[in-house]
Design a protein around this motif. Structure first.
Motif, PDB file in Angstrom:
ATOM      1  N   THR A   1       0.873  -1.166  -0.163  1.00 42.91           N
ATOM      2  CA  THR A   1      -0.078  -0.058   0.013  1.00 42.91           C
ATOM      3  C   THR A   1       0.827   1.112   0.097  1.00 42.91           C
ATOM      4  O   THR A   1       1.972   1.254   0.491  1.00 42.91           O
ATOM      5  N   SER A   2       0.354   2.287  -0.661  1.00 39.74           N
ATOM      6  CA  SER A   2       1.266   3.628  -0.571  1.00 39.74           C
ATOM      7  C   SER A   2       0.464   4.635   0.303  1.00 39.74           C
ATOM      8  O   SER A   2       1.286   5.517   1.004  1.00 39.74           O
ATOM      9  N   ASP A   3      -0.751   4.322   0.718  1.00 36.90           N
ATOM     10  CA  ASP A   3      -1.516   5.344   1.495  1.00 36.90           C
ATOM     11  C   ASP A   3      -2.381   4.964   2.575  1.00 36.90           C
ATOM     12  O   ASP A   3      -3.155   5.719   3.119  1.00 36.90           O
ATOM     13  N   ALA A   4      -2.381   3.623   2.751  1.00 34.99           N
ATOM     14  CA  ALA A   4      -3.774   2.995   3.661  1.00 34.99           C
ATOM     15  C   ALA A   4      -2.947   2.155   4.901  1.00 34.99           C
ATOM     16  O   ALA A   4      -3.659   1.433   5.494  1.00 34.99           O
ATOM     17  N   HIS A   5      -1.889   2.806   5.278  1.00 39.44           N
ATOM     18  CA  HIS A   5      -1.051   1.776   6.324  1.00 39.44           C
ATOM     19  C   HIS A   5      -2.078   1.799   7.309  1.00 39.44           C
ATOM     20  O   HIS A   5      -1.952   0.831   8.105  1.00 39.44           O
ATOM     21  N   SER A   6      -2.666   2.853   7.887  1.00 37.22           N
ATOM     22  CA  SER A   6      -3.718   2.721   9.171  1.00 37.22           C
ATOM     23  C   SER A   6      -4.571   1.803   9.047  1.00 37.22           C
ATOM     24  O   SER A   6      -5.150   1.040  10.157  1.00 37.22           O
ATOM     25  N   LEU A   7      -5.385   1.712   8.166  1.00 37.97           N
ATOM     26  CA  LEU A   7      -6.185   0.804   8.054  1.00 37.97           C
ATOM     27  C   LEU A   7      -5.889  -0.540   8.137  1.00 37.97           C
ATOM     28  O   LEU A   7      -6.318  -1.314   8.703  1.00 37.97           O
ATOM     29  N   TYR A   8      -4.974  -1.048   7.431  1.00 40.37           N
ATOM     30  CA  TYR A   8      -4.040  -2.262   7.350  1.00 40.37           C
ATOM     31  C   TYR A   8      -3.709  -2.640   8.976  1.00 40.37           C
ATOM     32  O   TYR A   8      -3.557  -3.783   9.478  1.00 40.37           O
ATOM     33  N   ALA A   9      -3.050  -1.620   9.426  1.00 41.41           N
ATOM     34  CA  ALA A   9      -2.231  -1.854  10.930  1.00 41.41           C
ATOM     35  C   ALA A   9      -3.321  -2.204  11.690  1.00 41.41           C
ATOM     36  O   ALA A   9      -3.024  -3.057  12.808  1.00 41.41           O
ATOM     37  N   ARG A  10      -4.704  -1.807  11.721  1.00 42.43           N
ATOM     38  CA  ARG A  10      -5.718  -2.268  12.683  1.00 42.43           C
ATOM     39  C   ARG A  10      -5.714  -3.903  12.630  1.00 42.43           C
ATOM     40  O   ARG A  10      -6.486  -4.338  13.342  1.00 42.43           O
ATOM     41  N   HIS A  11      -5.357  -4.540  11.280  1.00 44.21           N
ATOM     42  CA  HIS A  11      -5.670  -5.755  11.193  1.00 44.21           C
ATOM     43  C   HIS A  11      -4.124  -6.587  11.435  1.00 44.21           C
ATOM     44  O   HIS A  11      -4.033  -7.727  11.166  1.00 44.21           O
TER      45      HIS A  11
END
Length: 141
Positions: free
Chosen positions: A109-119
């Motif tokens: 990902t280039s811009d959604a790190h926080s979305l995936y960090a939740r998982h």
């Protein structure tokens, strides 16, 4: 937000929407041929996000269903962004029973790190052990 429905039913996918988004609006697959999108879908576990029967999001997972998975082509159409669709979509991917107990689950990902960090996604623990062949403009003439 209306009732969001997430499904892995391949027959429900809007191939026109998926191809148009990936080929025209994504930053990672610009120019991708429709036949390539169809082949990728046919060889992946796909998730569609739907509002009122209309597809508004997509994600696909390439996996051996035993040890490894790669999450790719995650998107939400512009009109539905910021309303929790991507969070629900990724949560559905991560909760899918066929994707439990994998040794490695990857994505880029280039811009959604926080979305995936939740998982639980993090930068690679051992980046020196990872290699790739990367052709970012392969579909652009």
């Amino acid at each position: 937000m209306d009732q969001l429905h997430i499904s892995t039913e391949r027959e429900a996918l809007d191939l026109d929407l998926i191809h148009q988004f990936l080929s025209e609006r994504s930053t990672w697959a610009r120019g991708i041929p429709r036949a390539t999108v169809e082949r990728a879908i046919n060889n992946s576990l796909c998730f569609g996000a739907y509002l009122d029967g209309r597809q508004v999001g997509f994600a696909r997972v390439t996996t051996d269903y035993a040890t490894f998975a790669y999450l790719a082509d995650v998107f939400v159409v512009e009109a539905q962004r910021g309303q929790g669709v991507s969070k629900a979509l990724v949560a559905a991917v991560m909760a899918h029973p066929d994707l439990q107990g994998l040794r490695r689950f990857m994505l880029a990902t280039s811009d959604a790190h926080s979305l995936y960090a939740r998982h639980g996604f993090t930068p690679p623990a051992r980046p020196a052990s990872l290699m790739e062949r990367y052709f970012p403009d392969i579909y652009v003439n």
